[in-house]
Design a protein around this motif. Structure first.
Motif, PDB file in Angstrom:
ATOM      1  N   VAL A 257       0.870  -1.175   0.000  1.00 43.74           N
ATOM      2  CA  VAL A 257       0.000   0.000   0.000  1.00 43.74           C
ATOM      3  C   VAL A 257       0.905   1.223   0.000  1.00 43.74           C
ATOM      4  O   VAL A 257       1.817   1.321   0.824  1.00 43.74           O
ATOM      5  N   THR A 258       0.673   2.141  -0.926  1.00 42.17           N
ATOM      6  CA  THR A 258       1.476   3.362  -0.963  1.00 42.17           C
ATOM      7  C   THR A 258       0.613   4.569  -0.628  1.00 42.17           C
ATOM      8  O   THR A 258      -0.518   4.689  -1.095  1.00 42.17           O
ATOM      9  N   LEU A 259       1.149   5.439   0.216  1.00 42.63           N
ATOM     10  CA  LEU A 259       0.405   6.601   0.683  1.00 42.63           C
ATOM     11  C   LEU A 259       0.937   7.909   0.110  1.00 42.63           C
ATOM     12  O   LEU A 259       0.409   8.968   0.417  1.00 42.63           O
ATOM     13  N   GLY A 260       1.983   7.854  -0.681  1.00 45.09           N
ATOM     14  CA  GLY A 260       2.577   9.080  -1.202  1.00 45.09           C
ATOM     15  C   GLY A 260       2.083   9.422  -2.599  1.00 45.09           C
ATOM     16  O   GLY A 260       1.393   8.639  -3.246  1.00 45.09           O
ATOM     17  N   PHE A 261       2.446  10.623  -3.061  1.00 43.88           N
ATOM     18  CA  PHE A 261       2.117  10.993  -4.438  1.00 43.88           C
ATOM     19  C   PHE A 261       3.255  11.810  -5.041  1.00 43.88           C
ATOM     20  O   PHE A 261       3.085  12.925  -5.503  1.00 43.88           O
ATOM     21  N   SER A 262       4.454  11.218  -5.033  1.00 40.98           N
ATOM     22  CA  SER A 262       5.609  11.894  -5.623  1.00 40.98           C
ATOM     23  C   SER A 262       5.426  12.021  -7.133  1.00 40.98           C
ATOM     24  O   SER A 262       4.948  11.095  -7.792  1.00 40.98           O
ATOM     25  N   PRO A 263       5.810  13.163  -7.722  1.00 44.57           N
ATOM     26  CA  PRO A 263       5.728  13.315  -9.178  1.00 44.57           C
ATOM     27  C   PRO A 263       6.846  12.589  -9.913  1.00 44.57           C
ATOM     28  O   PRO A 263       6.825  12.485 -11.149  1.00 44.57           O
ATOM     29  N   ASN A 264       7.831  12.070  -9.174  1.00 40.85           N
ATOM     30  CA  ASN A 264       8.974  11.406  -9.791  1.00 40.85           C
ATOM     31  C   ASN A 264       8.697   9.925 -10.030  1.00 40.85           C
ATOM     32  O   ASN A 264       7.959   9.288  -9.279  1.00 40.85           O
ATOM     33  N   SER A 265       9.305   9.385 -11.067  1.00 42.65           N
ATOM     34  CA  SER A 265       9.074   7.995 -11.459  1.00 42.65           C
ATOM     35  C   SER A 265       9.860   7.029 -10.577  1.00 42.65           C
ATOM     36  O   SER A 265      10.919   7.366 -10.054  1.00 42.65           O
ATOM     37  N   SER A 266       9.321   5.821 -10.434  1.00 47.77           N
ATOM     38  CA  SER A 266      10.018   4.739  -9.746  1.00 47.77           C
ATOM     39  C   SER A 266      10.543   3.746 -10.767  1.00 47.77           C
ATOM     40  O   SER A 266       9.906   3.495 -11.789  1.00 47.77           O
ATOM     41  N   ALA A 267      11.698   3.166 -10.462  1.00 46.95           N
ATOM     42  CA  ALA A 267      12.310   2.190 -11.368  1.00 46.95           C
ATOM     43  C   ALA A 267      11.880   0.787 -10.954  1.00 46.95           C
ATOM     44  O   ALA A 267      12.652   0.023 -10.363  1.00 46.95           O
ATOM     45  N   ILE A 268      10.636   0.442 -11.271  1.00 44.19           N
ATOM     46  CA  ILE A 268      10.097  -0.869 -10.920  1.00 44.19           C
ATOM     47  C   ILE A 268       9.725  -1.610 -12.199  1.00 44.19           C
ATOM     48  O   ILE A 268       9.012  -1.075 -13.051  1.00 44.19           O
ATOM     49  N   THR A 269      10.214  -2.833 -12.336  1.00 48.69           N
ATOM     50  CA  THR A 269       9.910  -3.626 -13.526  1.00 48.69           C
ATOM     51  C   THR A 269       8.735  -4.559 -13.264  1.00 48.69           C
ATOM     52  O   THR A 269       8.434  -4.888 -12.112  1.00 48.69           O
ATOM     53  N   GLN A 270       8.090  -4.992 -14.329  1.00 51.26           N
ATOM     54  CA  GLN A 270       6.988  -5.945 -14.186  1.00 51.26           C
ATOM     55  C   GLN A 270       7.473  -7.239 -13.554  1.00 51.26           C
ATOM     56  O   GLN A 270       6.744  -7.871 -12.790  1.00 51.26           O
ATOM     57  N   LYS A 271       8.694  -7.641 -13.854  1.00 51.35           N
ATOM     58  CA  LYS A 271       9.248  -8.873 -13.302  1.00 51.35           C
ATOM     59  C   LYS A 271       9.275  -8.833 -11.781  1.00 51.35           C
ATOM     60  O   LYS A 271       8.958  -9.829 -11.118  1.00 51.35           O
ATOM     61  N   GLU A 272       9.627  -7.677 -11.218  1.00 53.15           N
ATOM     62  CA  GLU A 272       9.680  -7.563  -9.758  1.00 53.15           C
ATOM     63  C   GLU A 272       8.294  -7.729  -9.137  1.00 53.15           C
ATOM     64  O   GLU A 272       8.140  -8.330  -8.081  1.00 53.15           O
ATOM     65  N   ILE A 273       7.275  -7.198  -9.809  1.00 51.95           N
ATOM     66  CA  ILE A 273       5.918  -7.308  -9.284  1.00 51.95           C
ATOM     67  C   ILE A 273       5.400  -8.722  -9.431  1.00 51.95           C
ATOM     68  O   ILE A 273       4.778  -9.279  -8.533  1.00 51.95           O
TER      69      ILE A 273
END
Length: 273
Positions: A257-273
């Motif tokens: 669950v994420t509670l933030g709303f940073s305008p910056n992108s995260s480096a998350i790949t589909q493989k990790e999810i």
């Protein structure tokens, strides 16, 4: 009457505003007793809140006493102690019909899109009010709104007494989330870079705390989860790195669950999810 006004980024002052003589038929006039300072208010001051418009009377965590009621205001009377739900929605769009009013297309938040609670008196529709017992102090009443965020986060994350949980960020919201997780019965570890906040989280019930900069962090996390990862991770830091860490340390079939709303992108790949 007095009000706390953010006129533009970096400029905040105690100013004057007209007393709200007129009350809508389904509104009350509220004498504001206490108001909390949220991280969102700090972002408004710094100019980093992406949703606010200026000038703005800030404050969405507030409690007060009803001073007057509108002609058709049902269920409330003069003298009632109340807290305010700062979010209003249309009730008609797809999100609202699903019961997801928090993402309504025309969402409006007191203290961000419209003037907030850091003023001596304000008018509020009865649909946004919740009574609180007189025995609850005004200081505690102002904490109801941030604790509803913790309640929502743990509900969305389906936290149970069997869970091993991690809270990233030990600010007021993260600490409130930790306390609700402990009320549910979960085992909770808290991550933060601020030693004072970690100390407070520990005093308020966290089972373990750790600084992510510590060389011991991975060992502490592995020991806490018995190398299985966390069943539930709640990101209360709101920065891309925290979101990336949340994905990395969550167990298979776990929840984030994420509670933030940073305008910056995260480096998350589909493989990790």
């Amino acid at each position: 009457m007095k009000a706390v006004i953010a006129s533009k980024p970096g400029i905040i002052s105690l100013g004057n505003k007209a007393y709200p003589e007129t009350i809508g038929s389904t509104e009350v006039r509220l004498k504001v007793r206490t108001a909390g300072i949220c991280g969102s208010d700090m972002h408004i001051y710094k100019g980093t809140n992406p949703f606010v418009t200026y000038p703005r009377i800030i404050g969405h965590e507030f409690a007060g006493e009803i001073e007057a009621v509108g002609s058709n205001a049902k269920g409330f009377q003069i003298g009632d102690h109340v807290v305010v739900d700062p979010v209003s929605s249309c009730g008609l769009c797809y999100a609202c019909r699903l019961g997801r009013q928090n993402v309504c297309k025309t969402l409006s938040v007191i203290g961000i899109h419209e003037d907030g609670g850091m003023q001596q008196y304000t008018t509020v529709p009865t649909s946004s009010l919740h009574k609180v017992p007189d025995r609850i102090s005004w200081e505690v009443a102002a904490l109801v709104e941030p604790f509803t965020i913790a309640a929502q986060a743990t509900s969305r994350g389906r936290v149970t007494a069997e869970d091993t949980a991690c809270i990233i960020g030990a600010g007021p919201i993260g600490t409130a989330v930790m306390m609700v997780c402990k009320m549910i019965g979960a085992k909770v570890l808290v991550i933060d870079i601020n030693p004072a906040r970690l100390d407070m989280a520990k005093k308020l019930g966290a089972d373990t705390v750790v600084d992510p900069a510590s060389p011991r962090e991975k060992k502490v996390l592995d020991h806490f989860t018995k190398h299985g990862g966390f069943n539930i991770v709640i990101d209360a830091a709101g920065v891309p790195e925290a979101f990336e860490k949340a994905i990395d340390i969550t167990s298979p079939a776990g929840r984030v669950v994420t509670l933030g709303f940073s305008p910056n992108s995260s480096a998350i790949t589909q493989k990790e999810i």
